[in-house]
Design a protein around this motif. Structure first.
Motif, PDB file in Angstrom:
ATOM      1  N   GLU A 243       0.886  -1.253   0.024  1.00  0.00           N
ATOM      2  CA  GLU A 243       0.089  -0.212  -0.006  1.00  0.00           C
ATOM      3  C   GLU A 243       0.930   1.081   0.091  1.00  0.00           C
ATOM      4  O   GLU A 243       0.163   2.228  -0.234  1.00  0.00           O
ATOM      5  N   HIS A 244       2.201   1.147   0.225  1.00  0.00           N
ATOM      6  CA  HIS A 244       3.080   2.295   0.124  1.00  0.00           C
ATOM      7  C   HIS A 244       4.166   2.290  -0.712  1.00  0.00           C
ATOM      8  O   HIS A 244       4.811   0.806  -0.955  1.00  0.00           O
ATOM      9  N   VAL A 245       4.871   3.100  -1.706  1.00  0.00           N
ATOM     10  CA  VAL A 245       6.045   3.162  -1.839  1.00  0.00           C
ATOM     11  C   VAL A 245       6.910   4.066  -1.191  1.00  0.00           C
ATOM     12  O   VAL A 245       6.347   4.975  -0.233  1.00  0.00           O
ATOM     13  N   TYR A 246       8.243   4.446  -1.698  1.00  0.00           N
ATOM     14  CA  TYR A 246       9.108   5.225  -0.750  1.00  0.00           C
ATOM     15  C   TYR A 246      10.104   5.895  -1.757  1.00  0.00           C
ATOM     16  O   TYR A 246      11.432   5.715  -1.612  1.00  0.00           O
ATOM     17  N   PRO A 247       9.610   7.135  -2.125  1.00  0.00           N
ATOM     18  CA  PRO A 247      10.443   7.855  -2.853  1.00  0.00           C
ATOM     19  C   PRO A 247      11.355   8.627  -1.975  1.00  0.00           C
ATOM     20  O   PRO A 247      10.793   9.310  -0.951  1.00  0.00           O
ATOM     21  N   ASN A 248      12.665   8.512  -2.201  1.00  0.00           N
ATOM     22  CA  ASN A 248      13.657   9.102  -1.349  1.00  0.00           C
ATOM     23  C   ASN A 248      13.525   8.640   0.186  1.00  0.00           C
ATOM     24  O   ASN A 248      13.818   9.345   1.120  1.00  0.00           O
ATOM     25  N   GLY A 249      13.016   7.358   0.391  1.00  0.00           N
ATOM     26  CA  GLY A 249      12.604   6.817   1.784  1.00  0.00           C
ATOM     27  C   GLY A 249      11.321   7.603   2.313  1.00  0.00           C
ATOM     28  O   GLY A 249      11.270   7.182   3.680  1.00  0.00           O
ATOM     29  N   ILE A 250      10.679   8.274   1.656  1.00  0.00           N
ATOM     30  CA  ILE A 250       9.439   8.684   2.269  1.00  0.00           C
ATOM     31  C   ILE A 250       8.310   7.951   2.072  1.00  0.00           C
ATOM     32  O   ILE A 250       8.172   7.648   0.865  1.00  0.00           O
ATOM     33  N   LYS A 251       7.675   7.509   3.097  1.00  0.00           N
ATOM     34  CA  LYS A 251       6.399   6.692   2.774  1.00  0.00           C
ATOM     35  C   LYS A 251       5.217   7.444   2.299  1.00  0.00           C
ATOM     36  O   LYS A 251       4.813   8.717   2.693  1.00  0.00           O
ATOM     37  N   THR A 252       4.595   6.856   1.283  1.00  0.00           N
ATOM     38  CA  THR A 252       3.802   7.484   0.480  1.00  0.00           C
ATOM     39  C   THR A 252       2.901   6.497  -0.232  1.00  0.00           C
ATOM     40  O   THR A 252       3.138   5.323  -0.663  1.00  0.00           O
ATOM     41  N   PRO A 253       1.488   7.025  -0.213  1.00  0.00           N
ATOM     42  CA  PRO A 253       0.468   5.997  -0.723  1.00  0.00           C
ATOM     43  C   PRO A 253       0.725   5.603  -2.074  1.00  0.00           C
ATOM     44  O   PRO A 253       1.175   6.313  -2.973  1.00  0.00           O
ATOM     45  N   VAL A 254       0.595   4.178  -2.354  1.00  0.00           N
ATOM     46  CA  VAL A 254       1.063   3.722  -3.609  1.00  0.00           C
ATOM     47  C   VAL A 254      -0.134   4.349  -4.729  1.00  0.00           C
ATOM     48  O   VAL A 254      -1.303   4.433  -4.426  1.00  0.00           O
ATOM     49  N   ASP A 255       0.409   4.487  -5.893  1.00  0.00           N
ATOM     50  CA  ASP A 255      -0.306   4.791  -7.062  1.00  0.00           C
ATOM     51  C   ASP A 255      -0.896   3.571  -7.789  1.00  0.00           C
ATOM     52  O   ASP A 255       0.162   3.121  -8.680  1.00  0.00           O
ATOM     53  N   MET A 256      -1.842   2.997  -7.401  1.00  0.00           N
ATOM     54  CA  MET A 256      -2.374   1.542  -8.233  1.00  0.00           C
ATOM     55  C   MET A 256      -2.363   1.913  -9.469  1.00  0.00           C
ATOM     56  O   MET A 256      -2.213   0.733 -10.290  1.00  0.00           O
ATOM     57  N   LYS A 257      -2.785   2.972  -9.901  1.00  0.00           N
ATOM     58  CA  LYS A 257      -3.077   3.101 -11.540  1.00  0.00           C
ATOM     59  C   LYS A 257      -1.618   2.848 -12.315  1.00  0.00           C
ATOM     60  O   LYS A 257      -1.497   2.323 -13.207  1.00  0.00           O
ATOM     61  N   ARG A 258      -0.541   3.596 -11.679  1.00  0.00           N
ATOM     62  CA  ARG A 258       0.727   3.381 -12.441  1.00  0.00           C
ATOM     63  C   ARG A 258       1.039   2.037 -12.202  1.00  0.00           C
ATOM     64  O   ARG A 258       1.809   1.378 -13.048  1.00  0.00           O
ATOM     65  N   ILE A 259       0.961   1.417 -10.959  1.00  0.00           N
ATOM     66  CA  ILE A 259       1.365  -0.125 -10.923  1.00  0.00           C
ATOM     67  C   ILE A 259       0.667  -1.015 -11.899  1.00  0.00           C
ATOM     68  O   ILE A 259       1.298  -1.760 -12.560  1.00  0.00           O
ATOM     69  N   ALA A 260      -0.634  -0.676 -11.748  1.00  0.00           N
ATOM     70  CA  ALA A 260      -1.505  -1.580 -12.950  1.00  0.00           C
ATOM     71  C   ALA A 260      -0.772  -1.175 -14.251  1.00  0.00           C
ATOM     72  O   ALA A 260      -0.978  -2.267 -15.040  1.00  0.00           O
ATOM     73  N   GLY A 261      -0.541  -0.223 -14.629  1.00  0.00           N
ATOM     74  CA  GLY A 261      -0.312   0.158 -15.934  1.00  0.00           C
ATOM     75  C   GLY A 261       1.049  -0.418 -16.315  1.00  0.00           C
ATOM     76  O   GLY A 261       1.187  -0.967 -17.403  1.00  0.00           O
ATOM     77  N   ILE A 262       1.996  -0.475 -15.377  1.00  0.00           N
ATOM     78  CA  ILE A 262       3.301  -1.127 -15.777  1.00  0.00           C
ATOM     79  C   ILE A 262       3.019  -2.610 -15.742  1.00  0.00           C
ATOM     80  O   ILE A 262       3.788  -3.289 -16.544  1.00  0.00           O
TER      81      ILE A 262
END
Length: 300
Positions: A243-262
């Motif tokens: 449910e989270h990704v970590y840009p520069n180590g910062i906890k951020t809600p995942v963008d499901m649309k981007r993951i699904a697209g990849i």
């Protein structure tokens, strides 16, 4: 049998040799797949506290997975009471039987190993454990088993030296995997291999079709984790969506649309497994994650 009938049967038998499975599944327009083969699972770590306390069992987890429409479950090794020793066959076969009754696959198992330990005897002990649990995976019908790198905290060795240990250990594990018919999957876990290029380099150096990648979207702490995920996507044999990704180590809600697209753009056809690390009711969180991903994926 007349010549015409004989020719038809022969063409059907030989079709996979000329066109491959993908070709047989394709429609007559543009080669698009007739049926989407992405399937969904849940990882046991989502219920870590409940499984460790005894509030939940693997059977409860399977009931939940079937109830929300998942296709499979991931049964992590260290929730078996015998771990790191292997369970007895009866325990494994009862789980397998219940999964069948619920219409589920047991797609995955996993252990916790440390192949960056400078002590070769410790690495061997973990290698033996991996070998034993690959046999467990095979008995359960799991197609892939997770391994880690382990954590690197040693100043007396270069990273290159430690990578050499890793490659040799993973080669041995891949050989064991081939013997048991189970793929060994490295989960990128932000422990020793921190970026996509390092991970890909290790996969290539191991160079075995029995060794691959469990792509953990929540364990890439680069400035742009989605770019890292895209680089790794062609190597993914299994996906962990958190449910989270970590840009520069910062906890951020995942963008499901981007993951699904990849996932969609890569043409991936295997399992997407959901894992929650958040506080709160894991059943509600997993149910929401599944609905969100499927909604975005089906729009594409």
């Amino acid at each position: 049998m007349d010549n015409k009938r004989r020719s038809i049967i022969r063409s059907l038998v030989l079709a996979p040799l000329f066109f491959g499975t993908r070709g047989l599944l394709a429609s007559h327009k543009g080669g698009a797949l007739v049926k989407n083969r992405v399937q969904y699972s849940v990882n046991a770590y989502s219920f870590n506290a409940m499984l460790r306390s005894g509030e939940m069992t693997f059977y409860d987890m399977m009931e939940f997975a079937a109830h929300i429409g998942l296709d499979a479950v991931d049964l992590t090794g260290y929730y078996f009471s015998s771990y790191p020793q292997v369970p007895n066959n009866n325990e494994l076969f009862l789980l397998k039987q219940r999964a069948l009754e619920l219409g589920l696959n047991i797609s995955w198992t996993g252990v916790r190993n440390n192949f960056v330990d400078p002590d070769p005897d410790m690495r061997k002990a973990d290698r033996d454990m991996v070998k034993n649990w690959l046999a467990v995976s095979s008995l359960l019908g799991a197609s892939i088993m997770r391994v880690f790198t382990g954590k690197y905290n040693y100043k007396d060795f270069t990273k290159g030296e430690v990578k050499a240990w890793l490659v040799e250990e993973f080669k041995s594990c891949a050989q064991y995997g081939a013997e048991h018919g189970v793929m060994v999957g490295l989960q990128n876990h932000n422990e020793f291999l921190f970026g996509s290029n390092e991970i890909i380099d290790i996969i290539r150096r191991v160079g075995s079709k029995w060794f691959g990648l469990i792509l953990d979207v929540g364990s890439l702490h680069a400035s742009d984790p989605y770019s890292e995920i895209e680089k790794l996507a062609p190597y993914a044999n299994y996906w962990f969506v958190k449910e989270h990704v970590y840009p520069n180590g910062i906890k951020t809600p995942v963008d499901m649309k981007r993951i699904a697209g990849i996932v969609k753009n890569q043409g991936y056809q295997g399992y997407i497994s959901f894992e929650s690390l958040s506080e709160g009711d894991p059943k509600k969180i997993i149910t929401s994650m599944l609905a969100s991903f499927k909604a975005e994926y089906e729009k594409l």
